[in-house]
Motif scaffolding. Structure first.
Motif, PDB file in Angstrom:
ATOM      1  N   UNK A   1       0.837  -1.202   0.000  1.00  0.00           N
ATOM      2  CA  UNK A   1       0.000   0.000   0.000  1.00  0.00           C
ATOM      3  C   UNK A   1       0.866   1.243   0.000  1.00  0.00           C
ATOM      4  N   UNK A   2       1.930   1.231   0.785  1.00  0.00           N
ATOM      5  CA  UNK A   2       2.833   2.393   0.820  1.00  0.00           C
ATOM      6  C   UNK A   2       3.443   2.642  -0.565  1.00  0.00           C
ATOM      7  N   UNK A   3       3.816   1.578  -1.231  1.00  0.00           N
ATOM      8  CA  UNK A   3       4.425   1.714  -2.558  1.00  0.00           C
ATOM      9  C   UNK A   3       3.447   2.346  -3.552  1.00  0.00           C
ATOM     10  N   UNK A   4       2.209   1.884  -3.534  1.00  0.00           N
ATOM     11  CA  UNK A   4       1.203   2.447  -4.444  1.00  0.00           C
ATOM     12  C   UNK A   4       0.866   3.882  -4.058  1.00  0.00           C
TER      13      UNK A   4
ATOM     14  N   UNK B   1       0.713  15.672   1.405  1.00  0.00           N
ATOM     15  CA  UNK B   1       0.488  14.226   1.405  1.00  0.00           C
ATOM     16  C   UNK B   1       0.768  13.596   2.767  1.00  0.00           C
ATOM     17  N   UNK B   2      -0.020  12.584   3.074  1.00  0.00           N
ATOM     18  CA  UNK B   2       0.140  11.829   4.309  1.00  0.00           C
ATOM     19  C   UNK B   2       1.499  11.139   4.328  1.00  0.00           C
ATOM     20  N   UNK B   3       2.043  10.949   5.510  1.00  0.00           N
ATOM     21  CA  UNK B   3       3.231  10.119   5.689  1.00  0.00           C
ATOM     22  C   UNK B   3       2.819   8.681   5.388  1.00  0.00           C
ATOM     23  N   UNK B   4       3.434   8.028   4.397  1.00  0.00           N
ATOM     24  CA  UNK B   4       2.989   6.680   4.010  1.00  0.00           C
ATOM     25  C   UNK B   4       3.020   5.672   5.162  1.00  0.00           C
TER      26      UNK B   4
ATOM     27  N   UNK C   1      -4.657  -4.139  -2.159  1.00  0.00           N
ATOM     28  CA  UNK C   1      -5.442  -5.007  -1.287  1.00  0.00           C
ATOM     29  C   UNK C   1      -4.682  -5.206   0.019  1.00  0.00           C
ATOM     30  N   UNK C   2      -5.422  -5.257   1.129  1.00  0.00           N
ATOM     31  CA  UNK C   2      -4.753  -5.367   2.423  1.00  0.00           C
ATOM     32  C   UNK C   2      -5.563  -6.258   3.356  1.00  0.00           C
ATOM     33  N   UNK C   3      -4.856  -6.962   4.226  1.00  0.00           N
ATOM     34  CA  UNK C   3      -5.485  -7.801   5.238  1.00  0.00           C
ATOM     35  C   UNK C   3      -5.528  -7.016   6.555  1.00  0.00           C
ATOM     36  N   UNK C   4      -6.718  -6.695   7.017  1.00  0.00           N
ATOM     37  CA  UNK C   4      -6.865  -6.005   8.295  1.00  0.00           C
ATOM     38  C   UNK C   4      -7.042  -7.045   9.388  1.00  0.00           C
TER      39      UNK C   4
END
Length: 353
Positions: free
Chosen positions: A145-148, A171-174, A324-327
């Motif tokens: 997610x940080x990379x994207x 921009x937000x801090x990734x 996509x991420x797993x929470x």
């Protein structure tokens, strides 16, 4: 208040402007004398708290975080003296910075009850004015997610940097990408522990049933803006949704907030949690001539916010796919902090598995 950008309220999918009532500001609010009148406690039931009978009369103990002592003491001790005089009680307050109980003693039970009720009114009033210290969050700072997100930032600056107000500092801090469920004011270790304990009870009461003890797979895709004029945007956020199309993430968020509101640890703001991940915010904007004092102290001023024109960003990146991420957990995150990963320091968490 900037009249061109009043606070906004979302109701039923629509956005409404909220006209604020102008209040008189007190520069040294913490020193102002504030006293609840007798009418403020007439409806308070006498059994709302424990009043003990002693050899000399009656007493009541109340746990109060040390940062709130000053509101009971008042300017030059005037609030405390007035409470004691009008209720015919004695109020013992620990020394500043020392956590402990405030003890109210008096010869008559009614006086002790009255003093306790009026102290509760004081505390409730001033607690609502404290800046939030913690928040419930889902971390979205996984490497992919940080990379994207960094790709999104690079492309926005490449294609939209000439649009009014757009700069890299927005921009937000990734490492701090997240979903906020709700904010809390926790003023001592006891209140932090209370929030942590409540998180664990929520896991047992309903979270495990909703999640099945497994992480929630969500997709972060598309961008949206917070206000009603894209040409004067203050907050741009990424949208999130369950990959399987269910509303389980929304259910977890709504029920957590409902439980925390019911406990008194959180104030109710919305009927439903607005699930969003901030990617650009004008509060992040850096002034080349000043340090970001307001952000670090938790204070913000509408006068110092400079909106940006988000029309092209919304058009070009409407469907940008962040991934996509797993929470797998809900965290009790500490404001203005960082852990080893760069995310907010965690005071406690609820794990799904």
């Amino acid at each position: 208040m900037d009249v061109l950008r009043p606070p906004l309220i979302r109701i039923g999918g629509r956005v409404y402007r909220k006209n604020l009532i102008q209040e008189q500001a007190f520069p040294h609010e913490e020193e102002e004398d504030f006293c609840a009148g007798p009418g403020d406690c007439t409806d308070e039931p006498c059994d709302a708290f424990v009043v003990e009978e002693t050899e000399r009369g009656f007493q009541c103990r109340v746990e109060v975080p040390s940062p709130l002592y000053k509101y009971i003491i008042g300017k030059k001790g005037e609030t405390k003296k007035r409470l004691e005089t009008e209720t015919r009680t004695s109020i013992s307050i620990p020394k500043p910075g020392v956590e402990g109980e405030i003890v109210i003693t008096g010869q008559h039970r009614s006086g002790v009850v009255s003093a306790r009720t009026r102290i509760d009114v004081l505390l409730d009033s001033f607690r609502k004015k404290q800046p939030f210290t913690h928040f419930l969050s889902f971390a979205l700072n996984q490497p992919a997610i940080q990379e994207k997100f960094l790709q999104f930032k690079e492309e926005v600056l490449e294609k939209c940097s000439k649009d009014h107000g757009v700069s890299s500092s927005l921009f937000q801090n990734p490492a701090k990408l997240h979903l906020t469920l709700g904010t809390l004011v926790l003023l001592n270790e006891q209140e932090i522990q209370k929030a942590c304990d409540l998180l664990q009870r929520c896991k047992e009461d309903f979270v495990d049933q909703i999640t099945g003890g497994q992480p929630l797979t969500v997709e972060v895709a598309g961008v949206e803006y917070m206000n009603d004029d894209p040409a004067m945007t203050d907050v741009l956020y990424a949208k999130v949704h369950m990959k399987d199309g269910s509303d389980r993430l929304q259910m977890v968020a709504d029920q957590l907030v409902e439980r925390f509101v019911a406990s008194g640890l959180m104030l109710k703001e919305w009927d439903r949690v607005k699930l969003h991940a901030t990617v650009m915010n004008t509060l992040f904007r850096k002034d080349p001539t000043e340090e970001r004092n307001n952000t670090m102290t938790g204070k913000s001023s509408f006068k110092e916010r400079e909106s940006f024109n988000g029309q092209n960003i919304l058009k070009l990146f409407e469907n940008f796919y962040f991934g996509e991420v797993q929470l797998d957990s809900v965290r009790l995150s500490q404001r203005f902090s960082s852990d080893a990963s760069g995310y907010y320091a965690t005071s406690g968490q609820l794990c799904f598995s």
